[in-house]
Design a protein around this motif. Structure first.
Motif, short mmCIF file in Angstrom:
data_model
loop_
_atom_site.label_atom_id
_atom_site.label_comp_id
_atom_site.label_asym_id
_atom_site.label_seq_id
_atom_site.Cartn_x
_atom_site.Cartn_y
_atom_site.Cartn_z
N HIS A 46 6.95 -14.77 1.78
CA HIS A 46 5.76 -15.40 2.28
C HIS A 46 4.57 -14.32 2.39
O HIS A 46 3.22 -14.71 2.18
CB HIS A 46 5.99 -16.11 3.59
N TRP A 47 5.03 -13.14 2.88
CA TRP A 47 3.96 -12.14 2.84
C TRP A 47 3.18 -11.92 1.39
O TRP A 47 2.13 -11.85 1.19
CB TRP A 47 4.54 -10.77 3.20
N GLY A 52 -0.70 -11.25 -2.02
CA GLY A 52 -0.83 -11.10 -3.15
C GLY A 52 -0.36 -9.58 -3.55
O GLY A 52 -0.40 -9.16 -4.66
N TYR A 53 0.33 -8.83 -2.30
CA TYR A 53 0.93 -7.44 -2.57
C TYR A 53 2.63 -7.75 -2.67
O TYR A 53 2.94 -8.03 -1.62
CB TYR A 53 0.41 -6.66 -1.86
N ASP A 54 2.95 -7.15 -3.46
CA ASP A 54 4.69 -7.04 -3.69
C ASP A 54 5.08 -5.98 -2.53
O ASP A 54 4.21 -5.41 -1.97
CB ASP A 54 5.09 -6.86 -5.09
N VAL A 55 6.36 -6.01 -2.56
CA VAL A 55 7.19 -5.19 -1.30
C VAL A 55 6.64 -3.70 -1.46
O VAL A 55 6.49 -3.00 -0.44
CB VAL A 55 8.67 -5.40 -1.41
N GLU A 56 6.74 -3.14 -2.73
CA GLU A 56 6.37 -1.87 -2.91
C GLU A 56 5.06 -1.21 -2.68
O GLU A 56 4.75 -0.31 -2.34
CB GLU A 56 6.89 -1.40 -4.33
N ALA A 57 3.98 -2.29 -3.04
CA ALA A 57 2.72 -2.14 -2.86
C ALA A 57 2.55 -1.96 -1.39
O ALA A 57 1.29 -1.52 -1.02
CB ALA A 57 1.77 -2.84 -3.76
N SER A 58 3.00 -2.80 -0.65
CA SER A 58 2.96 -3.01 0.99
C SER A 58 3.49 -2.08 1.80
O SER A 58 3.19 -2.10 3.04
CB SER A 58 3.18 -4.44 1.31
N LYS A 59 4.55 -1.29 1.36
CA LYS A 59 5.12 -0.30 2.12
C LYS A 59 4.35 0.89 2.71
O LYS A 59 3.37 0.91 2.01
CB LYS A 59 6.36 0.27 1.26
N GLY A 60 4.86 1.42 3.79
CA GLY A 60 3.86 2.31 4.43
C GLY A 60 3.54 2.20 5.87
O GLY A 60 4.18 1.16 6.51
N THR A 61 2.76 3.00 6.42
CA THR A 61 2.32 2.81 7.82
C THR A 61 0.75 2.37 7.89
O THR A 61 0.67 1.68 9.03
CB THR A 61 2.29 4.20 8.48
N GLU A 62 0.33 2.07 6.79
CA GLU A 62 -1.20 1.80 6.93
C GLU A 62 -1.70 0.70 6.01
O GLU A 62 -2.70 0.08 6.16
CB GLU A 62 -2.25 3.05 6.56
N ASN A 66 -4.86 -2.06 6.47
CA ASN A 66 -6.05 -2.17 5.44
C ASN A 66 -6.41 -3.70 5.14
O ASN A 66 -7.56 -4.11 4.70
CB ASN A 66 -5.82 -1.40 4.52
N LEU A 67 -5.32 -4.40 5.35
CA LEU A 67 -5.91 -6.03 4.98
C LEU A 67 -6.36 -6.73 6.11
O LEU A 67 -6.44 -7.91 5.90
CB LEU A 67 -4.48 -6.60 4.53
N GLN A 100 -6.73 -15.00 -1.93
CA GLN A 100 -7.99 -15.69 -2.30
C GLN A 100 -9.41 -15.01 -1.53
O GLN A 100 -10.42 -15.48 -2.12
CB GLN A 100 -7.85 -16.96 -1.96
N GLY A 101 -9.22 -14.22 -0.69
CA GLY A 101 -10.29 -13.11 -0.42
C GLY A 101 -10.82 -13.75 0.74
O GLY A 101 -11.90 -13.10 1.43
N ASP A 102 -10.22 -14.78 1.61
CA ASP A 102 -10.69 -15.32 2.92
C ASP A 102 -9.69 -14.79 3.96
O ASP A 102 -8.48 -14.42 3.75
CB ASP A 102 -10.70 -16.60 2.81
#
Length: 298
Positions: A46-47, A52-62, A66-67, A100-102
């Protein structure tokens, strides 16, 4: 502990992990996991679908921060840092950017998982979409703002009440007439401005209206800032949502002192006239009797 026991424990842990991952994909919330330091290591589908970001792109602390809407980022970062440092339950409302940008409002919540010694080993978190709830709250806020603007423009004194009967707002006319403050009048403080002979009856009838959710009307004197009591016609009606649930009560006090005095004058005039007519009737009857006596003697 022998190898068989280790294998059994490992198998049980793998089963629990598989069950959690299954549930994490089934529930409608955005689900995430971090290590004890707040490093995100897992996001459910669902995330991915929302951001629109997969798990690898979403990993980390920040990445998650940023979203967020720019106005929510520092507040969310401070709240999350507090939970990481103290182990306290994490809860916050913020806006996430969709693919979608909203931006949509979410309720973010997280709890720590601890080992046998009480040490935090990971954090489990969810983000629940509350956009519809926020929109309804905004509609209600705008509605109340419009009502407040209107209530301040009318010549009557006006007030708003919680469903429990707690008065939380008065218009400017009320303060101008009574010379009081909100701190003095909120809740059931309004009773101090009523004539003491009427307080008990007013309270009883008003409470009955709150219980039955029926419109209320009453007439009683209210003390002015100069100590003078003037008569008011008071009305209150419930404001309901689309399901009929009472959200607020809106009430008004209309000064009817002049009308009441005129009514009392008319009643006195009518009583005087009635007394005069009665007296004149008796006088005429007496004269008739005297006339009959004279005619009888003649």
């Amino acid at each position: 502990m022998d190898d068989a026991a280790h294998a059994a424990i490992s198998h049980s842990a793998d089963q629990e992990n598989a069950q959690f991952l299954f549930l994490a994909e089934v529930i409608p919330q955005l689900v995430w996991i971090t290590d004890p330091q707040g490093y995100h290591i897992y996001f459910n589908q669902h995330w991915i679908d929302f951001t629109g970001y997969d798990v690898e792109a979403s990993k980390g602390t920040e990445m998650w921060n940023n979203l967020l809407h720019p106005d929510d980022r520092q507040r969310a970062r401070d709240r999350w840092s507090h939970s990481l440092q103290t182990g306290d339950f994490y809860e916050i409302e913020y806006r996430f950017l969709s693919k979608q940008g909203d931006y949509r409002w979410f309720l973010g919540q997280a709890l720590p998982q601890r080992d046998a010694s009480g040490t935090i080993v990971r954090w489990f978190g969810t983000c629940t979409d509350i956009q519809e709830q926020k929109e309804k709250e905004e509609q209600l806020r705008q509605r109340e703002q419009e009502l407040t603007t209107l209530a301040n423009a009318i010549p009557q004194m006006a007030w708003m009440v919680e469903p429990s009967g707690y008065i939380f707002w008065y218009n400017e006319r009320w303060y101008e007439y009574t010379g009081t403050t909100l701190e003095q009048m909120q809740g059931w403080g309004w009773q101090a401005a009523m004539h003491p002979n009427y307080v008990e009856g007013i309270t009883e009838r008003l409470n009955r209206a709150f219980e039955t959710e029926e419109p209320w009307q009453d007439t009683y004197p209210i003390r002015s800032k100069d100590g003078e009591y003037r008569w008011f016609l008071s009305r209150a009606v419930p404001l309901r949502d689309e399901n009929g649930k009472v959200l607020r009560w809106f009430g008004t006090n209309t000064d009817i002192t002049d009308q009441k005095q005129l009514q009392e004058q008319l009643e006195r005039s009518y009583s005087d006239l009635e007394a005069k007519i009665t007296f004149r009737t008796l006088e005429l009857e007496h004269q008739v009797q005297e006339l009959r006596q004279r005619l009888g003697e003649a």
